[in-house]
Design an enzyme around this catalytic site. Sequence first.
Site, PDB file in Angstrom:
ATOM      1  N   CYS A   8      -5.441   5.811 -12.258  1.00 23.13           N
ATOM      2  CA  CYS A   8      -5.539   7.044 -11.470  1.00 23.13           C
ATOM      3  C   CYS A   8      -4.826   8.154 -12.226  1.00 23.13           C
ATOM      4  O   CYS A   8      -4.631   8.046 -13.441  1.00 23.13           O
ATOM      5  CB  CYS A   8      -4.999   6.839 -10.044  1.00 23.13           C
ATOM      6  SG  CYS A   8      -3.248   6.433  -9.941  1.00 23.13           S
ATOM      7  N   ASN A  11      -0.410   7.213 -11.353  1.00 23.81           N
ATOM      8  CA  ASN A  11      -0.028   5.782 -11.335  1.00 23.81           C
ATOM      9  C   ASN A  11       1.115   5.518 -10.346  1.00 23.81           C
ATOM     10  O   ASN A  11       1.972   4.660 -10.589  1.00 23.81           O
ATOM     11  CB  ASN A  11       0.339   5.279 -12.749  1.00 23.81           C
ATOM     12  CG  ASN A  11       0.474   3.760 -12.866  1.00 23.81           C
ATOM     13  OD1 ASN A  11       1.237   3.262 -13.673  1.00 23.81           O
ATOM     14  ND2 ASN A  11      -0.252   3.014 -12.063  1.00 23.81           N
ATOM     15  N   CYS A  13       0.226   6.284  -6.608  1.00 22.12           N
ATOM     16  CA  CYS A  13      -0.414   6.158  -5.282  1.00 22.12           C
ATOM     17  C   CYS A  13      -1.576   5.169  -5.286  1.00 22.12           C
ATOM     18  O   CYS A  13      -1.487   4.079  -4.722  1.00 22.12           O
ATOM     19  CB  CYS A  13      -0.903   7.516  -4.782  1.00 22.12           C
ATOM     20  SG  CYS A  13       0.409   8.718  -4.524  1.00 22.12           S
ATOM     21  N   ARG A  14      -2.695   5.542  -5.920  1.00 20.95           N
ATOM     22  CA  ARG A  14      -3.911   4.734  -5.812  1.00 20.95           C
ATOM     23  C   ARG A  14      -3.931   3.508  -6.717  1.00 20.95           C
ATOM     24  O   ARG A  14      -4.214   2.395  -6.260  1.00 20.95           O
ATOM     25  CB  ARG A  14      -5.139   5.613  -6.097  1.00 20.95           C
ATOM     26  CG  ARG A  14      -5.414   6.660  -5.033  1.00 20.95           C
ATOM     27  CD  ARG A  14      -6.387   7.724  -5.494  1.00 20.95           C
ATOM     28  NE  ARG A  14      -5.812   8.536  -6.569  1.00 20.95           N
ATOM     29  CZ  ARG A  14      -6.435   9.496  -7.219  1.00 20.95           C
ATOM     30  NH1 ARG A  14      -7.696   9.755  -6.916  1.00 20.95           N
ATOM     31  NH2 ARG A  14      -5.825  10.180  -8.168  1.00 20.95           N
ATOM     32  N   SER A  15      -3.680   3.695  -8.031  1.00 20.77           N
ATOM     33  CA  SER A  15      -3.857   2.549  -8.938  1.00 20.77           C
ATOM     34  C   SER A  15      -2.834   1.425  -8.731  1.00 20.77           C
ATOM     35  O   SER A  15      -3.199   0.254  -8.904  1.00 20.77           O
ATOM     36  CB  SER A  15      -3.935   2.996 -10.410  1.00 20.77           C
ATOM     37  OG  SER A  15      -2.767   3.649 -10.832  1.00 20.77           O
ATOM     38  N   ASP A 122      -7.527  11.494  -3.664  1.00 17.88           N
ATOM     39  CA  ASP A 122      -6.110  11.506  -4.008  1.00 17.88           C
ATOM     40  C   ASP A 122      -5.295  11.756  -2.736  1.00 17.88           C
ATOM     41  O   ASP A 122      -5.412  12.824  -2.132  1.00 17.88           O
ATOM     42  CB  ASP A 122      -5.881  12.627  -5.030  1.00 17.88           C
ATOM     43  CG  ASP A 122      -4.456  12.673  -5.525  1.00 17.88           C
ATOM     44  OD1 ASP A 122      -3.583  12.028  -4.908  1.00 17.88           O
ATOM     45  OD2 ASP A 122      -4.220  13.368  -6.526  1.00 17.88           O
TER      46      ASP A 122
HETATM   47  P1  4NP Z   1      -2.234   9.009  -7.862  1.00 15.17           P
HETATM   48  O1  4NP Z   1      -1.707  10.250  -6.987  1.00 15.17           O
HETATM   49  O2  4NP Z   1      -3.024   9.617  -9.006  1.00 15.17           O
HETATM   50  O3  4NP Z   1      -3.077   8.247  -6.913  1.00 15.17           O
HETATM   51  O4  4NP Z   1      -1.000   8.255  -8.330  1.00 15.17           O
HETATM   52  C1  4NP Z   1      -0.965  11.308  -7.524  1.00 15.17           C
HETATM   53  C2  4NP Z   1       0.372  11.145  -7.748  1.00 15.17           C
HETATM   54  C3  4NP Z   1       1.110  12.208  -8.252  1.00 15.17           C
HETATM   55  C4  4NP Z   1       0.488  13.413  -8.521  1.00 15.17           C
HETATM   56  C5  4NP Z   1      -0.870  13.552  -8.287  1.00 15.17           C
HETATM   57  C6  4NP Z   1      -1.603  12.496  -7.801  1.00 15.17           C
HETATM   58  N1  4NP Z   1       1.241  14.493  -9.006  1.00 15.17           N
HETATM   59  O5  4NP Z   1       0.668  15.592  -9.162  1.00 15.17           O
HETATM   60  O6  4NP Z   1       2.452  14.342  -9.269  1.00 15.17           O
END
Ligand code: 4NP
Length: 150
Positions: A8, A11, A13-15, A122
């Site tokens: 993602c 790294n 939240c989703r992955s 997201d």
């Molecule tokens: P992820 O979510 O891609 O599912 O881990 C996010 C986590 C952090 C951020 C964006 C998306 N960020 O902008 O810090």
Amino acid sequence: MTKILMVCLGNICRSPLAEGILKSKLPEDYFFIDSAGTANYHVGNSPDKRSVAVARKYGLDITNLRGRQFNISDFDEFDMIYVMDESNFKNVIKLARNDDDIAKVKLILNEIYNNQNYDVPDPYYGGDEGFENVYKMLDEACDIIAEKLK
Ligand code: 4NP
């Protein structure tokens, strides 16, 4: 050993959820599953507490995972690379060196909805219900992935 990477943006939240869910569905002696982010914002960080909470709700412990950035060598290391959304797809494909690299990269929801190119949204800037929604999508996709691989 079949090696699968979940990717993602951050790294956190989703992955990490996708990694924890797929690990719970496949035997660890035969499958190595990892996750990474295309960005470097959260290298070394634990998963987001909302991902940890929804995983725990469904009986999974993802607290020991740590963020890392996707690296070109991941194309050599892994057999399959599942990305969460179109933006992750573009960022990973940009680093591909050849057609073999490109062929490894798939949108994870295409496992459920063939060729529809849906994103796992997201959930970072939203509320807890976004994490619940993401968990359910990933659980369904990982059921299909695990069934195909077993
Ligand atoms: P992820 O979510 O891609 O599912 O881990 C996010 C986590 C952090 C951020 C964006 C998306 N960020 O902008 O810090």
